[in-house]
Write a protein that holds these residues in place. Structure first.
Motif, short mmCIF file in Angstrom:
data_model
loop_
_atom_site.label_atom_id
_atom_site.label_comp_id
_atom_site.label_asym_id
_atom_site.label_seq_id
_atom_site.Cartn_x
_atom_site.Cartn_y
_atom_site.Cartn_z
N UNK A 1 21.12 46.15 -59.26
CA UNK A 1 20.91 45.06 -58.30
C UNK A 1 21.93 43.71 -58.65
N UNK A 2 22.40 43.85 -59.76
CA UNK A 2 23.41 42.63 -60.31
C UNK A 2 22.52 41.65 -60.80
N UNK A 3 23.09 40.47 -61.15
CA UNK A 3 22.60 39.15 -61.66
C UNK A 3 21.53 38.94 -60.97
N UNK A 4 20.58 38.40 -61.83
CA UNK A 4 19.27 37.68 -61.48
C UNK A 4 19.50 36.12 -61.72
N UNK A 5 20.06 35.52 -60.90
CA UNK A 5 20.34 34.07 -61.04
C UNK A 5 19.48 33.12 -60.78
N UNK A 6 18.74 32.23 -61.60
CA UNK A 6 17.80 31.31 -60.97
C UNK A 6 17.97 29.85 -60.80
N UNK A 7 18.79 29.22 -61.79
CA UNK A 7 19.09 27.77 -61.64
C UNK A 7 19.85 27.31 -62.41
N UNK A 8 20.73 26.33 -62.32
CA UNK A 8 21.70 25.62 -63.46
C UNK A 8 21.87 24.05 -62.94
N UNK A 9 22.74 23.61 -63.70
CA UNK A 9 23.21 22.19 -63.55
C UNK A 9 24.46 21.82 -63.46
N UNK A 10 25.41 22.86 -64.08
CA UNK A 10 26.75 22.49 -64.59
C UNK A 10 27.72 22.70 -63.23
N UNK A 11 27.15 23.17 -62.13
CA UNK A 11 28.36 23.49 -61.13
C UNK A 11 28.87 21.97 -60.55
N UNK A 12 28.38 20.97 -60.57
CA UNK A 12 28.81 19.93 -60.12
C UNK A 12 29.90 19.36 -61.07
N UNK A 13 29.81 19.38 -62.25
CA UNK A 13 30.86 19.09 -63.17
C UNK A 13 32.16 19.84 -63.00
N UNK A 14 31.98 21.13 -63.05
CA UNK A 14 32.83 22.15 -62.62
C UNK A 14 33.88 22.05 -61.47
N UNK A 15 32.97 21.63 -60.46
CA UNK A 15 33.71 21.46 -59.13
C UNK A 15 34.58 20.15 -59.16
N UNK A 16 33.94 19.28 -59.68
CA UNK A 16 34.32 17.82 -59.78
C UNK A 16 35.50 17.79 -60.88
N UNK A 17 35.69 18.83 -61.55
CA UNK A 17 36.81 18.66 -62.60
C UNK A 17 36.51 18.01 -63.73
N UNK A 18 35.36 17.51 -63.92
CA UNK A 18 35.04 16.77 -65.10
C UNK A 18 34.35 17.51 -66.37
N UNK A 19 34.07 16.86 -67.57
CA UNK A 19 33.79 17.60 -68.65
C UNK A 19 32.31 17.60 -68.63
#
Length: 536
Positions: free
Chosen positions: A465-483
């Motif tokens: 079935x692959x990964x069972x991903x539930x929730x995160x908070x880090x994506x916004x900094x990843x897309x913004x290019x910030x630390x």
């Protein structure tokens, strides 16, 4: 039908297998050599920090060769055998010789810096001269770049010993939307050292497991969206995703020139700061490199126990509510922040995850363009994404036993980076995550950082079935290019949980300081126990 958000998360946290999918390929390179019983007894590397190892070498009670040998022994004992973690994919054939040379330099009075003689593990999508750089794929199992990546050259100049390379989710989780994190056709399935049937998260899964299990002092991972923060969080580590461009991308197999970065993965904030001090530099070949001058040369100067006092922090509660254990640990962390003198306020992001669709479009376009350029420049066995797709189809039994290459095929069908679709998506993604997202709440609330739980506990590894991903908070900094930086904050049934601090571009020093104060107050990290399955 999967949402684009799920597809992006899954694509960047994915997996694949070699001959025997339960173990992966045998390592090449340096093998454990005989060492004296005395040396082995006094070189216990379990939970030994890079800073403590440095101090012992300064005192003359430890040598780089002893330390390197101890890690080689431990890799043989628990990565190749024992619980068989399959975290280290290849050992450097020159690790012991390099360590001995650095010992000789120290005896002669030459010390290159704080990392002099410290063994470092490198993710297997970063060029190390004389070693394979495969992105975990058998398609590149014979690809040996002639030159070190810019960041590897920086580490060697700083005196680090390149110990070996770590497994990863194949192609850094950008081959299929159905991938399983920590699996590659070259390296097999990496296990989570806390509970072995749980997932180590991706794509820097091998680095996460290896450093958590003390197979190396410190490690270098890479991230496009979550691939440093996620494996660090679920493996009880400190992981720092730098501002895009602060650490050179030259010599790294790319996904997205807009979002890719390398960064430190360590067991302590101090070790992460030591490693970042060596990695951060201006690379003229990197279009996102910072301007000359003005960057800290020693990030450890920010590490002060009172660094949280007087800080104003925003809590991103939109990144909570998906698991009660995560919420409980996060609330306890907020209490710690207040006790340390920080002002904590709730914030809301108007554009939360509206960047998902344009982000995927950007990555698909940039992956094709960047990968084709890397393959040609490095003299790889396959010169284009199209050639890799054909090779995968011809070798599907070994490289695609669990999932396909939908993302490869989508990227290959796209045009150049001059396409209007790409240009519009790039502008939208960065604006929605940056100017109208993270930066809007930082500036609007006059905040020093935004905080949240890093992500959910590790899920069961599942090749069907692959990964069972539930929730995160880090994506916004990843897309913004910030630390952003994650620090251990507790656990759920023995599975580590992380707490993330996110800030403005080039605020790594301030984030490290806040993370250090939090770490020293909580002391939340626990060493892995290698449980076969969840016992409670």
């Amino acid at each position: 039908m999967k949402t684009v958000q799920w597809m992006v998360r899954a694509a960047l946290l994915g997996v694949a297998c070699v001959g025997a999918c339960d173990g992966g390929a045998a390592k090449s390179g340096a093998r454990p050599a005989d060492a004296s019983t005395v040396a082995r007894e006094r070189t216990d590397v379990v939970e030994l920090s890079a800073a403590d190892a440095r101090d012992r070498m300064v005192k003359g009670t430890l040598t780089a060769r002893e330390l390197t040998q101890a890690y080689l022994d431990r890799i043989a004992q628990i990565d190749d055998a024992g619980p068989r973690l399959d975290a280290v994919i290849e050992l450097s054939p020159r690790a012991l010789a390099d360590a001995e040379a650095l010992d000789a330099e120290r005896r002669a009075g030459k010390v290159r810096g704080a990392l002099h003689g410290i063994p470092v593990l490198i993710k297997d999508n970063i060029d190390v001269a004389g070693m394979v750089n495969s992105a975990g794929s058998l398609a590149l199992a014979d690809h040996r770049p002639k030159e070190d990546a810019f960041l590897v050259a920086r580490l060697r100049a700083a005196g680090a010993v390149i110990l070996g390379k770590t497994n990863l989710s194949e192609w850094a989780n950008f081959r299929s939307t159905r991938a399983t994190s920590g699996w590659s056709s070259r390296g097999g399935q990496t296990k989570n050292p806390y509970v072995l049937d749980r997932n180590p998260c991706g794509s820097s899964s091998g680095a996460g497991t290896a450093i958590a299990a003390s197979l190396g002092a410190i490690g270098v991972g890479t991230e496009t969206d979550g691939s440093i923060i996620c494996p660090s969080a679920v493996n009880g580590l400190v992981g720092l995703k730098p501002t895009v461009g602060l650490v050179s991308r030259s010599g790294i197999i790319p996904i997205s020139i807009s979002q890719d970065t390398a960064g430190p993965m360590a067991r302590t904030v101090t070790d992460a700061a030591l490693l970042l001090s060596a990695l951060a530099a201006v690379d003229p070949a990197d279009p996102a490199a910072p301007k000359e001058g003005g960057l800290p040369t020693d990030y450890t100067t920010f590490l002060k126990p009172g660094a949280l006092k007087g800080k104003r922090l925003g809590v991103l509660r939109q990144a909570m509510g998906y698991h009660p254990d995560v919420d409980r640990a996060a609330e306890a962390s907020l209490t710690t922040l207040r006790a340390q003198g920080a002002e904590v306020v709730d914030v809301e992001m108007a554009t939360y995850h509206r960047w998902d669709n344009p982000e995927l479009t950007v990555m698909l376009y940039e992956f094709k363009d960047g990968l084709n350029a890397y393959l040609r420049r490095s003299g790889a066995p396959h010169a284009s994404l199209s050639a890799l797709i054909a090779w995968n189809e011809a070798h599907a039994e070994t490289v695609m036993p669990f999932f396909g290459q939908e993302l490869f095929e989508k990227a290959a069908a796209l045009g150049p980076l001059t396409d209007a679709e790409y240009l519009e998506a790039r502008e939208s993604a960065r604006r929605l995550a940056g100017k109208e997202g993270l930066l809007a709440i930082l500036d609007g609330g006059k905040l020093d950082a935004v905080v949240a739980p890093s992500m959910a506990p590790a899920w069961l590894t599942d090749h069907v079935l692959g990964d069972h991903f539930v929730g995160e908070s880090y994506a916004v900094a990843a897309v913004a290019g910030t630390p952003s930086i994650t620090v251990p904050m507790g656990d759920s049934h023995g599975l580590p949980l992380g707490f993330v601090f996110m800030g403005r571009a080039y605020s790594e020093g301030e984030l490290l300081g806040m993370a250090f104060a939090f770490e020293q107050s909580t002391k939340a990290r626990r060493a892995p126990a290698f449980e076969p399955t969840l016992r409670r």
